[in-house]
Write a protein that holds these residues in place. Structure first.
Motif, PDB file in Angstrom:
ATOM      1  N   MET A   6      44.216  -2.970  53.380  1.00  0.00           N
ATOM      2  CA  MET A   6      44.103  -4.171  54.187  1.00  0.00           C
ATOM      3  C   MET A   6      45.394  -4.976  54.026  1.00  0.00           C
ATOM      4  SD  MET A   6      41.208  -3.662  55.491  1.00  0.00           S
ATOM      5  CE  MET A   6      40.737  -5.147  56.314  1.00  0.00           C
ATOM      6  N   PRO A   7      45.728  -5.811  55.021  1.00  0.00           N
ATOM      7  CA  PRO A   7      46.944  -6.611  54.875  1.00  0.00           C
ATOM      8  C   PRO A   7      46.843  -7.520  53.657  1.00  0.00           C
ATOM      9  CG  PRO A   7      45.665  -7.324  56.767  1.00  0.00           C
ATOM     10  CD  PRO A   7      44.995  -6.106  56.225  1.00  0.00           C
ATOM     11  N   ILE A   8      47.949  -7.698  52.995  1.00  0.00           N
ATOM     12  CA  ILE A   8      48.002  -8.592  51.842  1.00  0.00           C
ATOM     13  C   ILE A   8      48.168 -10.011  52.363  1.00  0.00           C
ATOM     14  CG2 ILE A   8      49.286  -9.245  49.775  1.00  0.00           C
ATOM     15  CD1 ILE A   8      50.065  -6.279  49.536  1.00  0.00           C
ATOM     16  N   ARG A  15      44.603 -20.335  46.532  1.00  0.00           N
ATOM     17  CA  ARG A  15      43.811 -20.175  47.758  1.00  0.00           C
ATOM     18  C   ARG A  15      44.594 -19.334  48.747  1.00  0.00           C
ATOM     19  NH1 ARG A  15      40.744 -25.499  49.537  1.00  0.00           N
ATOM     20  NH2 ARG A  15      39.694 -23.863  50.668  1.00  0.00           N
ATOM     21  N   PHE A  16      43.866 -18.599  49.590  1.00  0.00           N
ATOM     22  CA  PHE A  16      44.542 -17.880  50.657  1.00  0.00           C
ATOM     23  C   PHE A  16      45.136 -18.887  51.632  1.00  0.00           C
ATOM     24  CE2 PHE A  16      41.473 -14.587  49.357  1.00  0.00           C
ATOM     25  CZ  PHE A  16      42.371 -13.572  49.097  1.00  0.00           C
ATOM     26  N   VAL A  17      46.328 -18.617  52.100  1.00  0.00           N
ATOM     27  CA  VAL A  17      46.992 -19.476  53.076  1.00  0.00           C
ATOM     28  C   VAL A  17      46.285 -19.289  54.420  1.00  0.00           C
ATOM     29  CG1 VAL A  17      49.157 -19.918  54.291  1.00  0.00           C
ATOM     30  CG2 VAL A  17      49.191 -19.340  51.864  1.00  0.00           C
ATOM     31  N   SER A  18      45.913 -20.398  55.034  1.00  0.00           N
ATOM     32  CA  SER A  18      45.235 -20.305  56.330  1.00  0.00           C
ATOM     33  C   SER A  18      46.228 -19.898  57.414  1.00  0.00           C
ATOM     34  CB  SER A  18      44.578 -21.635  56.686  1.00  0.00           C
ATOM     35  OG  SER A  18      45.562 -22.631  56.836  1.00  0.00           O
ATOM     36  N   ARG A  48      52.309 -15.280  63.342  1.00  0.00           N
ATOM     37  CA  ARG A  48      52.051 -14.251  64.359  1.00  0.00           C
ATOM     38  C   ARG A  48      51.890 -12.872  63.709  1.00  0.00           C
ATOM     39  NH1 ARG A  48      52.858 -16.430  69.378  1.00  0.00           N
ATOM     40  NH2 ARG A  48      54.055 -18.334  69.452  1.00  0.00           N
ATOM     41  N   GLU A  49      52.745 -12.555  62.745  1.00  0.00           N
ATOM     42  CA  GLU A  49      52.638 -11.269  62.044  1.00  0.00           C
ATOM     43  C   GLU A  49      51.300 -11.158  61.319  1.00  0.00           C
ATOM     44  OE1 GLU A  49      55.993 -10.761  59.453  1.00  0.00           O
ATOM     45  OE2 GLU A  49      57.355 -10.301  61.093  1.00  0.00           O
ATOM     46  N   GLN A  50      50.919 -12.216  60.606  1.00  0.00           N
ATOM     47  CA  GLN A  50      49.655 -12.205  59.881  1.00  0.00           C
ATOM     48  C   GLN A  50      48.485 -12.059  60.856  1.00  0.00           C
ATOM     49  OE1 GLN A  50      48.371 -15.883  58.096  1.00  0.00           O
ATOM     50  NE2 GLN A  50      47.187 -14.832  56.529  1.00  0.00           N
TER      51      GLN A  50
END
Length: 70
Positions: A6-8, A15-18, A48-50
């Protein structure tokens, strides 16, 4: 179940960056928008990449996107 990579997702302060694109889609109260609408909006290359990773672009399709870094 296959062992899929899965993408990192980036992490900041524990916290995960929104992703602002996802946030925008969640707050919309109008008809659904498409990827062309999103392309016309002001988001960073990293966002956009994420987003492309999150929606499941294939690796070959991802590498052909104009906003993807080398």
């Amino acid at each position: 179940m296959p062992d899929e990579m899965m993408p990192i997702q980036p992490v900041r302060d524990g916290r995960f960056v929104s992703n602002r694109i996802v946030e925008k889609l969640l707050e919309l109260e109008v008809a659904p928008i498409d990827l062309n609408d999103i392309a016309a909006m002001n988001f960073s290359q990293a966002e956009r990449e994420q987003f492309a990773q999150l929606i499941g672009y294939s690796l070959s399709g991802f590498s052909e996107l104009s906003y993807v870094s080398d």
